[in-house]
Design an enzyme around this catalytic site. Sequence first.
Site, PDB file in Angstrom:
ATOM      1  N   GLU A 183      31.952  42.576  37.386  1.00  0.00           N
ATOM      2  CA  GLU A 183      33.106  43.331  37.878  1.00  0.00           C
ATOM      3  C   GLU A 183      32.575  44.295  38.934  1.00  0.00           C
ATOM      4  O   GLU A 183      31.481  44.862  38.776  1.00  0.00           O
ATOM      5  CB  GLU A 183      33.799  44.085  36.746  1.00  0.00           C
ATOM      6  CG  GLU A 183      34.319  43.191  35.623  1.00  0.00           C
ATOM      7  CD  GLU A 183      35.280  42.117  36.092  1.00  0.00           C
ATOM      8  OE1 GLU A 183      36.002  42.354  37.094  1.00  0.00           O
ATOM      9  OE2 GLU A 183      35.305  41.031  35.483  1.00  0.00           O
TER      10      GLU A 183
ATOM     11  N   HIS B 158      39.373  39.840  33.209  1.00  0.00           N
ATOM     12  CA  HIS B 158      38.763  40.643  34.273  1.00  0.00           C
ATOM     13  C   HIS B 158      37.809  41.682  33.701  1.00  0.00           C
ATOM     14  O   HIS B 158      37.578  42.724  34.325  1.00  0.00           O
ATOM     15  CB  HIS B 158      39.824  41.310  35.156  1.00  0.00           C
ATOM     16  CG  HIS B 158      40.531  40.341  36.057  1.00  0.00           C
ATOM     17  ND1 HIS B 158      39.906  39.689  37.085  1.00  0.00           N
ATOM     18  CD2 HIS B 158      41.820  39.904  36.045  1.00  0.00           C
ATOM     19  CE1 HIS B 158      40.775  38.897  37.694  1.00  0.00           C
ATOM     20  NE2 HIS B 158      41.945  39.003  37.081  1.00  0.00           N
TER      21      HIS B 158
ATOM     22  N   ASP C 295      35.046  37.220  30.597  1.00  0.00           N
ATOM     23  CA  ASP C 295      35.101  36.167  31.613  1.00  0.00           C
ATOM     24  C   ASP C 295      33.891  35.241  31.519  1.00  0.00           C
ATOM     25  O   ASP C 295      34.001  34.030  31.752  1.00  0.00           O
ATOM     26  CB  ASP C 295      35.186  36.782  33.008  1.00  0.00           C
ATOM     27  CG  ASP C 295      36.550  37.425  33.273  1.00  0.00           C
ATOM     28  OD1 ASP C 295      37.368  37.451  32.336  1.00  0.00           O
ATOM     29  OD2 ASP C 295      36.783  37.893  34.400  1.00  0.00           O
TER      30      ASP C 295
END
Length: 593
Positions: free
Chosen positions: A33, A172, A177
């Site tokens: 991220e 996210h 993920d």
Amino acid sequence: MPPTAASPRYEQVTIEDVGTPLAQVTFVVVDLETTGGSPRDSAITEIGAVKIRGGQVLGEFQTLVDPGHEIPPYISVLTGITTAMVSAAPRIGAVLPAFLEFARGAVLVAHNAPFDLGFLKAACAENGVAWPAAASVDTAVLARRLLTRDEVPNCKLATLAPYFSATTSPTHRALDDARATVDVLHGLFERLGPLGVTTLEELSGLTRQIDPERRRKRHLADDVPHGPGVYLFRGPRDEPLYVGTSTDLRTRVRSYFTSGEQRSRITEMVALAQRVDAIPCAHALEAAVRELRLIAEHKPRYNRRSRFPERALWVRLTEEPFPRLSVVRRVRPGAGVFLGPFPDRRAADAAVAAVHEALPLRQCTARLSPRTPVSACALAGMGRCGAPCTGAQSVADYADVAAVFATAVTHDPRPVLAPLLERVDRLAAEERYEDAAVLRDRVAVLVRAVRRRQRLESLAAVPEMVLARPDGAGGWELSVVRLGRLAAAGIAPRGTTVRSVLTDLLATAETVAGADGELTTSVDETELVLRWLEKPGTRLVQLSGTLASPAPGTGAYSGFLARVDTGRDVRDPFADGRSLGTRARPERIASPA
């Protein structure tokens, strides 16, 4: 600039250098991220990774990262990561060594890999940490190569995860993920089997662009149906180029016109192909049998397996007053005792050498007559032969020795195998490990050959049997086998009476004639039927005759074979490289004056 971190040593691993089966490759699936879309003006806020091998999770890695600046509000809305959450987190320079150690020696996997790996490479460069240049796999690229628009509208992670029934939904957040990407990767790997992609090296070919000429031939699959069966690629003169089988004909044939098929000989075959014929089959056994028969009949130039079944080798006990072991290519029913078949000459010679270690059968190739004595060879002086050539051994006495071999092949192998295994143990106890390993491997070849013949003969002796397996949809897959040959195949769908379908099958089944216990079809076909019979879930519905194997057969030697296979997992320094061929004329001892 932050202080330079110590750079661990890494060896560069590229896909071209690796030929490891996919099941043995360690993958680290990573997801990041970030505060934006480019490492030039954005930074990492979270790293999540999952280490896997052979379908098993070996470990996980997760940490928040302080990007060194405020996280934009729209990023916080998307990921749920706020500036306050990362204020006490370590900076990327402190996180990288731990992550790279976690991923050491593994192949990196990411969905849209250029994004994640681009950020990691930029962070390494900024902090003076050497990037390991590991091989990488992009699941987004794989999905584009392996899936069609009919299956998924796009290749986003949020689309692929539910398609492959991922246990974790993308959120996210990096670790979630990464976990979802693991399930997507495994789902994509299941698509590789029909393409013949089993190694990391072959996997790299999936990222290549498809040849436009091959793409234009996709129409050849338009009339191919779904379901199990056999397909034939035909060339400009309508000649069979390649024969294959699949549980889903249409999907398999279409795969030849994608970038997933990278085998050079198949690429050449597709370039020549003008037509694809499909032969639907009732089930996978019928498809596999038809494939074998078609390959044996047409010998397509691009098939490698089972093109020449007549080239199989057998060890035959000759029919003469003093029989010997001979390696032959054809088996004539009723002509002596046979052992095999063997895949090549070396295996046949190994079995012969093992028998000669246990039994004093003659090894010379001349035809001997009890009325015309000749001088003995050196083997007689060594006690390896009873010297029937000199008259020292009568026809009846020699026949007793030959009968031991015949009994070992057809019924009880213990009189031959027991002294051989005792000799292996004795050689090992004497620390003659090389000789022990050579003899051990020869005995293993002999055991497998005897076991194979006995199992095949037991099936070939059954006049008729009917096998049934669940088809997965509430129905039954039916097979009629006569003398080891598949005589008919059919399906009893859910809701129908199995007996009525079976009655029609038996009425239309092929008539198979042959001597009792003699193979009436190819060994490969009988082995296919045998494996089908022994699969869990197969039911024996009807049997004419007796299906039985010898009680003192080779089953007792399963542990020995398992130990031999285990020992070969490590490279054997004593691998037998010596010739095993029988000398046509062993050196003879001169007769006394």
